[in-house]
Design an enzyme around this catalytic site. Structure first.
Site, PDB file in Angstrom:
ATOM      1  N   PHE A 163     -57.076  -6.080 -47.716  1.00 32.13           N
ATOM      2  CA  PHE A 163     -55.580  -7.114 -48.154  1.00 32.13           C
ATOM      3  C   PHE A 163     -54.565  -6.447 -47.809  1.00 32.13           C
ATOM      4  CE2 PHE A 163     -60.103  -8.013 -49.871  1.00 32.13           C
ATOM      5  CZ  PHE A 163     -59.996  -9.150 -49.629  1.00 32.13           C
ATOM      6  N   HIS A 173     -63.833 -15.664 -51.666  1.00 28.82           N
ATOM      7  CA  HIS A 173     -62.317 -15.177 -50.805  1.00 28.82           C
ATOM      8  C   HIS A 173     -61.618 -15.315 -50.593  1.00 28.82           C
ATOM      9  CE1 HIS A 173     -60.918 -13.159 -47.820  1.00 28.82           C
ATOM     10  NE2 HIS A 173     -61.616 -11.877 -47.379  1.00 28.82           N
ATOM     11  N   ASP A 199     -63.831  -6.293 -43.326  1.00 27.18           N
ATOM     12  CA  ASP A 199     -63.223  -6.078 -42.306  1.00 27.18           C
ATOM     13  C   ASP A 199     -61.431  -6.334 -41.867  1.00 27.18           C
ATOM     14  OD1 ASP A 199     -62.786  -8.221 -41.049  1.00 27.18           O
ATOM     15  OD2 ASP A 199     -63.640  -7.251 -38.967  1.00 27.18           O
ATOM     16  N   TYR A 215     -57.704  -6.931 -40.908  1.00 28.21           N
ATOM     17  CA  TYR A 215     -57.445  -8.198 -39.920  1.00 28.21           C
ATOM     18  C   TYR A 215     -56.760  -7.647 -38.891  1.00 28.21           C
ATOM     19  CZ  TYR A 215     -54.752  -9.140 -44.800  1.00 28.21           C
ATOM     20  OH  TYR A 215     -54.641  -9.638 -46.114  1.00 28.21           O
TER      21      TYR A 215
END
Length: 217
Positions: free
Chosen positions: A73, A182, A60, A62
């Site tokens: 990202f 991740h 989701d 930041y």
């Protein structure tokens, strides 16, 4: 409403999902702390699906409202302090392809070069990760991934970082899937570093008869 931000090709492909999108839109617009800014929520859908040959999935936005901007990202250009996950992505990029590929850390250009930077959940609350997990975004983006794969006719490379992204793997059985932990500092040392996703992706694209991605950032 968010559907007005969709490219016409996405409107056509996601016509059966528009009622769900309207419901989500109403819930998001009632939250004064929702991020990213309303005009950026559907930013990843400004281009038609056929413009993408690579998919990178995030969880989701930041939670910092200065960072959230509608592409997984990515952060706005000239952001002075980069989020830790993005720092780790750039570190792996430099290790994988060479330090000359990393300059200012702006990865938004990837979306113009064939990379769909999609979050599974397109909104959250300021300073609160995962706040909108129950709004139905995952159902909507599940459909997005299915339609993207259909449009690509199997010529798609999906880069899935982390467990949440890898839940989409069954929907990508007709595509090349590159999976790893991740890039978060909590998990990057468990296999994200050294996974070489960028060179592996370009190799897969060439094998599919497609052009490589310019990963410079």
């Amino acid at each position: 409403m968010f559907e007005d931000q969709l490219h016409p090709d996405w409107v056509r492909l996601l016509s059966d999902q528009l009622p769900l999108l309207r419901e989500i839109s109403q819930a998001v617009l009632q939250d004064p702390l929702s991020i990213p800014a309303q005009e950026n929520v559907m930013r990843v859908f400004a281009l038609p699906p056929k413009s993408y040959r690579v998919l990178i999935v995030g969880q989701d936005p930041y939670p910092n409202p200065e960072h959230a901007m509608g592409l997984s990202f990515a952060v706005p250009n000239q952001t002075p302090v980069l989020p830790p996950s993005l720092k780790n992505i750039l570190r792996e990029l430099a290790d994988d392809l060479g330090p000359e590929f990393v300059s200012d850390g702006d990865i938004t250009a990837w979306s113009q070069r064939g990379v769909m930077l999609l979050n599974r959940h397109l909104t959250t609350r300021s300073h609160q990760s995962g706040a909108h997990f129950d709004l139905g975004w995952d159902l909507f983006t599940d459909a997005v991934v299915e339609r993207l794969q259909e449009e690509s006719a199997g010529k798609l490379v999906a880069i899935l970082w982390g467990d949440k992204a890898q839940q989409l793997a069954p929907k990508l059985s007709g595509s090349v899937v590159i999976a790893s932990p991740h890039p978060s500092p909590l998990s990057a040392y468990r296999g994200f570093f050294g996974s070489k996703p960028f060179s592996r992706c370009n190799k897969a694209l060439l094998e599919l008869g497609l052009n490589e991605i310019d990963w410079s950032a």
